[in-house]
Motif scaffolding. Structure first.
Motif, PDB file in Angstrom:
ATOM      1  N   CYS A 138      -6.231 -10.326   2.622  1.00 18.91           N
ATOM      2  CA  CYS A 138      -6.347 -11.693   2.085  1.00 18.91           C
ATOM      3  C   CYS A 138      -6.930 -11.671   0.675  1.00 18.91           C
ATOM      4  CB  CYS A 138      -7.203 -12.549   3.010  1.00 18.91           C
ATOM      5  SG  CYS A 138      -6.425 -12.917   4.603  1.00 18.91           S
ATOM      6  N   LYS A 139      -7.911 -10.820   0.459  1.00 19.93           N
ATOM      7  CA  LYS A 139      -8.512 -10.708  -0.870  1.00 19.93           C
ATOM      8  C   LYS A 139      -7.500 -10.141  -1.864  1.00 19.93           C
ATOM      9  CE  LYS A 139     -12.825  -9.083  -3.014  1.00 19.93           C
ATOM     10  NZ  LYS A 139     -12.390  -8.093  -4.009  1.00 19.93           N
ATOM     11  N   TYR A 140      -6.730  -9.159  -1.442  1.00 16.29           N
ATOM     12  CA  TYR A 140      -5.702  -8.562  -2.301  1.00 16.29           C
ATOM     13  C   TYR A 140      -4.663  -9.600  -2.725  1.00 16.29           C
ATOM     14  CZ  TYR A 140      -1.248  -6.148  -3.150  1.00 16.29           C
ATOM     15  OH  TYR A 140      -0.039  -5.751  -3.663  1.00 16.29           O
ATOM     16  N   LEU A 141      -4.226 -10.424  -1.796  1.00 16.98           N
ATOM     17  CA  LEU A 141      -3.221 -11.437  -2.106  1.00 16.98           C
ATOM     18  C   LEU A 141      -3.797 -12.601  -2.906  1.00 16.98           C
ATOM     19  CD1 LEU A 141      -1.372 -11.551   1.333  1.00 16.98           C
ATOM     20  CD2 LEU A 141      -0.559 -10.490  -0.790  1.00 16.98           C
ATOM     21  N   GLY A 142      -5.100 -12.854  -2.750  1.00 13.24           N
ATOM     22  CA  GLY A 142      -5.706 -13.978  -3.450  1.00 13.24           C
ATOM     23  C   GLY A 142      -6.225 -13.632  -4.826  1.00 13.24           C
ATOM     24  N   GLU A 143      -6.567 -12.358  -5.057  1.00  5.95           N
ATOM     25  CA  GLU A 143      -7.095 -11.965  -6.360  1.00  5.95           C
ATOM     26  C   GLU A 143      -6.086 -12.220  -7.474  1.00  5.95           C
ATOM     27  OE1 GLU A 143     -10.123  -8.284  -5.243  1.00  5.95           O
ATOM     28  OE2 GLU A 143      -7.985  -7.900  -5.489  1.00  5.95           O
ATOM     29  N   GLN A 144      -4.845 -11.876  -7.216  1.00  2.18           N
ATOM     30  CA  GLN A 144      -3.755 -12.079  -8.168  1.00  2.18           C
ATOM     31  C   GLN A 144      -2.599 -12.736  -7.424  1.00  2.18           C
ATOM     32  OE1 GLN A 144      -2.789  -8.479 -10.382  1.00  2.18           O
ATOM     33  NE2 GLN A 144      -4.908  -7.753 -10.222  1.00  2.18           N
ATOM     34  N   PRO A 145      -2.483 -14.047  -7.489  1.00  2.00           N
ATOM     35  CA  PRO A 145      -1.469 -14.774  -6.706  1.00  2.00           C
ATOM     36  C   PRO A 145      -0.040 -14.282  -6.918  1.00  2.00           C
ATOM     37  CG  PRO A 145      -3.064 -16.305  -7.622  1.00  2.00           C
ATOM     38  CD  PRO A 145      -3.368 -14.974  -8.230  1.00  2.00           C
ATOM     39  N   GLU A 146       0.239 -13.683  -8.066  1.00  2.00           N
ATOM     40  CA  GLU A 146       1.607 -13.192  -8.289  1.00  2.00           C
ATOM     41  C   GLU A 146       1.970 -12.059  -7.329  1.00  2.00           C
ATOM     42  OE1 GLU A 146      -1.166 -11.194 -11.296  1.00  2.00           O
ATOM     43  OE2 GLU A 146      -0.794 -13.206 -10.494  1.00  2.00           O
ATOM     44  N   ARG A 147       0.969 -11.409  -6.753  1.00  2.00           N
ATOM     45  CA  ARG A 147       1.242 -10.366  -5.757  1.00  2.00           C
ATOM     46  C   ARG A 147       1.969 -10.928  -4.536  1.00  2.00           C
ATOM     47  NH1 ARG A 147      -4.777  -7.553  -5.753  1.00  2.00           N
ATOM     48  NH2 ARG A 147      -4.448  -6.095  -7.497  1.00  2.00           N
ATOM     49  N   GLN A 148       1.720 -12.188  -4.231  1.00  2.00           N
ATOM     50  CA  GLN A 148       2.309 -12.808  -3.043  1.00  2.00           C
ATOM     51  C   GLN A 148       3.834 -12.857  -3.108  1.00  2.00           C
ATOM     52  OE1 GLN A 148       0.349 -16.622  -2.516  1.00  2.00           O
ATOM     53  NE2 GLN A 148      -1.635 -15.759  -3.089  1.00  2.00           N
ATOM     54  N   LYS A 149       4.382 -12.829  -4.316  1.00  2.00           N
ATOM     55  CA  LYS A 149       5.833 -12.907  -4.477  1.00  2.00           C
ATOM     56  C   LYS A 149       6.540 -11.677  -3.918  1.00  2.00           C
ATOM     57  CE  LYS A 149       5.367 -15.675  -8.690  1.00  2.00           C
ATOM     58  NZ  LYS A 149       5.635 -15.740 -10.145  1.00  2.00           N
ATOM     59  N   LYS A 150       5.801 -10.594  -3.740  1.00  2.98           N
ATOM     60  CA  LYS A 150       6.395  -9.352  -3.231  1.00  2.98           C
ATOM     61  C   LYS A 150       6.566  -9.363  -1.714  1.00  2.98           C
ATOM     62  CE  LYS A 150       6.596  -6.584  -6.937  1.00  2.98           C
ATOM     63  NZ  LYS A 150       7.804  -5.830  -7.344  1.00  2.98           N
ATOM     64  N   PHE A 151       5.947 -10.343  -1.025  1.00  2.00           N
ATOM     65  CA  PHE A 151       5.892 -10.307   0.425  1.00  2.00           C
ATOM     66  C   PHE A 151       6.633 -11.483   1.055  1.00  2.00           C
ATOM     67  CE2 PHE A 151       2.246  -7.979  -1.106  1.00  2.00           C
ATOM     68  CZ  PHE A 151       2.243  -6.849  -0.306  1.00  2.00           C
ATOM     69  N   VAL A 152       7.266 -11.204   2.188  1.00  2.00           N
ATOM     70  CA  VAL A 152       7.874 -12.261   2.982  1.00  2.00           C
ATOM     71  C   VAL A 152       6.785 -13.100   3.631  1.00  2.00           C
ATOM     72  CG1 VAL A 152       9.373 -12.773   4.946  1.00  2.00           C
ATOM     73  CG2 VAL A 152       9.920 -10.875   3.413  1.00  2.00           C
ATOM     74  N   THR A 153       5.791 -12.413   4.184  1.00  7.19           N
ATOM     75  CA  THR A 153       4.657 -13.079   4.816  1.00  7.19           C
ATOM     76  C   THR A 153       3.518 -12.072   4.955  1.00  7.19           C
ATOM     77  OG1 THR A 153       3.967 -14.435   6.718  1.00  7.19           O
ATOM     78  CG2 THR A 153       5.326 -12.513   7.191  1.00  7.19           C
TER      79      THR A 153
END
Length: 388
Positions: free
Chosen positions: A294-309
């Protein structure tokens, strides 16, 4: 009536009977009274011992029932979740925002995503209802752990059949080497079978990027169960090994994994993105690993684009409350804290670089080994090693 009072009443009554018998039959009394008195004394002793045994059994049953209630958390009631979002400097609880409310223009953008979530929650009533776990095993992590040990065996067998390779990536910050394992799927993914059947778009690869819990690595039982279940359904697994945990690997730098550092997981993810450019990705974290995901995905929101969920499994949500809770005994939390502390101590002793750093920073290893909880260990060792 207590056992001593009852015995006294019986003894008094018996003595009065003996006195009456002696008055009427003095000759017979002299010959048989000693035998009767001896027999009664023996019976009285046995009665007292039996009563003490009964009392002890009742007390033991009450203690067992109390521990049973505490360990199974039978006194806990479900609570409805409170969902909130924070956008910029504005924090709005979902339950307080209505779609038709008048919202100032300055905060409309900040609350638009909150309103979107509320619309979803309105259609999914389960998000607003209290979670009520199964009465016996659903409330207790202890029972769930035991059941998991029985139910995981078929999945672990499937994990043994999957092709597994070890890879590494070097962290740019300090040169630490992070190891991770990759498990290939045992059969095509469902989307691939659908493509073959209907002759339409190419099937998709799906890769699960796992972040284990504290002291976790690819060979932990819960990870192996995930590997077996996922690989047998066509998923690829990439699993992080926390720094310092692998038995056969020595650290390259004086750095162990920590509770909240996401650099190792981020490095593994970037490596996986390059290794499998055509794959879809799902991020999964267990316990402490859930915090890191959760911290990894929240630190840099653009990281979330790499994941389906992403999935967070058994995550602790409030570090402050958890650290206090781990010192309590009402649910045996302090026992787990003690066990984890001993694991930390044994882990540090396996790595000379960490021990040397402790010596250089003047850390008293005798005091560290005497630590009885995670809070003590972090204060006496981890914080000093990290220089915080």
């Amino acid at each position: 009536m207590r056992g001593s009072t009852f015995s006294e009443h019986v003894s008094t009554y018996f003595n009065s009977v003996l006195e009456t018998f002696t008055d009427y039959y003095p000759t017979s009394a002299n010959s048989i009274l000693p035998q009767i008195s001896s027999a009664f004394a023996a019976q009285e002793l046995q009665l007292s011992e039996k009563l003490n045994t009964i009392y002890a059994c009742v007390a033991l049953v009450l203690v067992v029932l109390y521990l049973f209630k505490q360990l199974l958390h039978l006194d806990q009631m479900g609570e409805a979740p409170l969902v909130h979002m924070k956008e910029g400097d504005d924090e709005v609880e979902v339950d307080t925002v209505e779609a038709g409310d008048d919202v100032d223009c300055d905060v409309r953008t900040a609350t638009s995503r909150v309103l979107d979530i509320k619309r979803i929650m309105d259609k999914c009533s389960i998000f607003k209802s209290a979670y009520k776990p199964t009465w016996f095993w659903g409330k207790s992590g202890h029972i769930q752990t035991v059941l998991f040990g029985v139910m995981q065996k078929p999945h672990k067998a499937a994990a043994d059949m999957s092709e597994c390779k070890q890879y590494s990536v070097t962290l740019p910050s300090d040169g630490s080497v992070v190891y991770f394992h990759v498990y290939e799927p045992l059969k095509p993914h469902e989307s691939e079978k659908l493509r073959i059947k209907q002759s339409i778009l190419p099937g998709e690869e799906v890769t699960l990027l796992l972040c284990p819990g504290i002291f976790g690595s690819y060979n932990k039982s819960y990870v192996q169960s995930t590997v077996g279940a996922a690989c047998s359904r066509g998923y690829r697994i990439v699993c992080l090994n926390h720094l310092g945990v692998l038995e056969d690997v020595q650290l390259k730098t004086p750095r162990l994994f920590t509770y909240g550092n996401t650099e190792e997981y981020a490095a593994m993810c970037e490596k996986a993105f390059g290794m499998f450019p055509d794959s879809l990705f799902i991020s999964i974290g267990y316990s402490m690993g859930g915090n890191q995901v959760c911290k990894y995905l929240g630190e840099q929101p653009e990281r979330q684009k790499k994941f389906v969920t992403a999935l967070s499994i058994c995550q602790g949500y409030d570090c402050i409350r958890a650290s206090v809770g781990m010192t309590r005994w009402d649910k045996m939390q302090a026992v787990y804290s003690y066990i984890l502390t001993q694991r930390w101590i044994s882990l540090v002793e396996k790595h000379p670089l960490i021990m040397q750093t402790a010596v250089e920073r003047g850390i008293n290893w005798k005091d560290v080994k005497a630590a009885r909880g995670l809070g003590q260990f972090d204060r006496l060792f981890s914080a000093l090693v990290l220089g915080v």
